[in-house]
Motif scaffolding. Sequence first.
Motif, short mmCIF file in Angstrom:
data_model
loop_
_atom_site.label_atom_id
_atom_site.label_comp_id
_atom_site.label_asym_id
_atom_site.label_seq_id
_atom_site.Cartn_x
_atom_site.Cartn_y
_atom_site.Cartn_z
N SER A 237 41.26 -107.57 -54.58
CA SER A 237 41.60 -107.21 -56.10
C SER A 237 40.43 -108.13 -56.90
O SER A 237 39.80 -109.07 -56.18
CB SER A 237 43.03 -107.55 -56.33
OG SER A 237 43.32 -107.41 -57.99
N SER A 347 45.94 -100.38 -53.85
CA SER A 347 47.23 -100.44 -54.67
C SER A 347 48.32 -100.03 -53.90
O SER A 347 48.18 -99.30 -52.88
CB SER A 347 46.77 -99.83 -56.02
OG SER A 347 46.84 -98.54 -55.91
N ASN A 379 41.44 -102.60 -59.83
CA ASN A 379 41.19 -103.75 -58.69
C ASN A 379 39.88 -103.68 -58.17
O ASN A 379 39.39 -104.27 -57.35
CB ASN A 379 42.21 -103.32 -57.59
CG ASN A 379 43.47 -103.77 -57.73
OD1 ASN A 379 43.76 -104.90 -58.66
ND2 ASN A 379 44.46 -103.24 -57.03
#
Length: 421
Positions: A237, A347, A379
């Motif tokens: 991220s 994610s 991200n």
Amino acid sequence: MSAPTIGVSLRPERAYAAVVHGATAVPVEPVAPARTDADGVIAAAVAAARRLAPGGADAVTVDIAPVLLDTLLRPESDIPPVAVVRIVPRAATDPVLARSPAEVVERRVAGRWTVAGGHDLLGNELIPLDRAALAEVTASLAATGIRHVAVVAAGSQAKPAHEREVADAVQAAVPGARISVASDYGGQGLTAREATVVLDCALTALAERLLDRCERTLARLPGDVRLRVARGDGGYSTPSRIRVTPVMAFGATDALELCGAAHLAGLDDCRVLLRRDGQDVAGEVRHRLAVVRLADQPRLGTELVVPTAALTPQPRQSSRGADVPLVLAENPDLLACVGAAIARPASWLDEVAFIESADELERVRRDVEERATAMVMANGAAPGTTHIAETSTVAVPYSPSGTVRIRVRVAGAPDDALAAG
């Protein structure tokens, strides 16, 4: 060939790094024996990448999980005290139930308050929010001087209204407070959800210091090298998102070692044998992603609602008869760095829904997938590269017919044009 990428593993005793360029993985030696800290190792890695390719490195992905865990496990570590506000129909009457079963979590809790309220798994209100009690709780909190507050409400993963109202009231009463709310993470179980937000609050200052240091180091070096942060599921991220949700970086090392071992073996799918606390454990890599799950964290003594690598005990033996090859992992420091260097944006969403038809199930699942895709884009994924890496829909036991639990995992390719976050 794309630009080299750098993976850095921050360990309590020193930092390690590797540069990955295509199929080549080069361990990085610090610029001097005394420069084994983050600054020295990152500088050496950037220099090594420039020797491999004219343009140098594209990005550095750093694994801060070992430092986070070490700090949590040390009782004397400098971690801010955390206040917990529970929103449930009634306060626990048994002192044992009022505490976290994990001592690592409980020793970070400076106090607990309860406000009547909450919802069930389907978002039905169990009891109206007690706003009079909320006013008393916020006044009490303001008087304590505590500036890190974890808020967890029953059913907030389905309907966060009570949790959000309490968080807003705390923010108004304690300006500048760092507030973590359980609805940001989904998952099931009040204990696991509370443990997650307590650790999230407790780790904020440490994560900020670590990432600030890495960004300052990169700013002093030549080139435009972006900083990324490894997640517990083996993806990465942006620093800005990890500063807001630092617990997402927890447990990343296991997944990175799995992916690093698979990459060095030239395999997209395999089973990797690791050594943990004197015991052989195995994890899997499928389609170059570590297999992850929500599970107890043995060194914490509790489950969290963020995904980490699924490791199971396994004796050291051949993989004959298995559907994938078995890889014996060696040099874990290098593997974690390689895994970080090749990490992809990712994610994860874990939600409960009530459905009454196949069409409604498809609509709900599509909505979850779209939101997970939006998250992976935030991200750092490049447009058009995201894909559903994993999805599951299972019935929730002991719940009304039609209650299902939906888990979605999305991954993507790095966006090379993304500005540093």
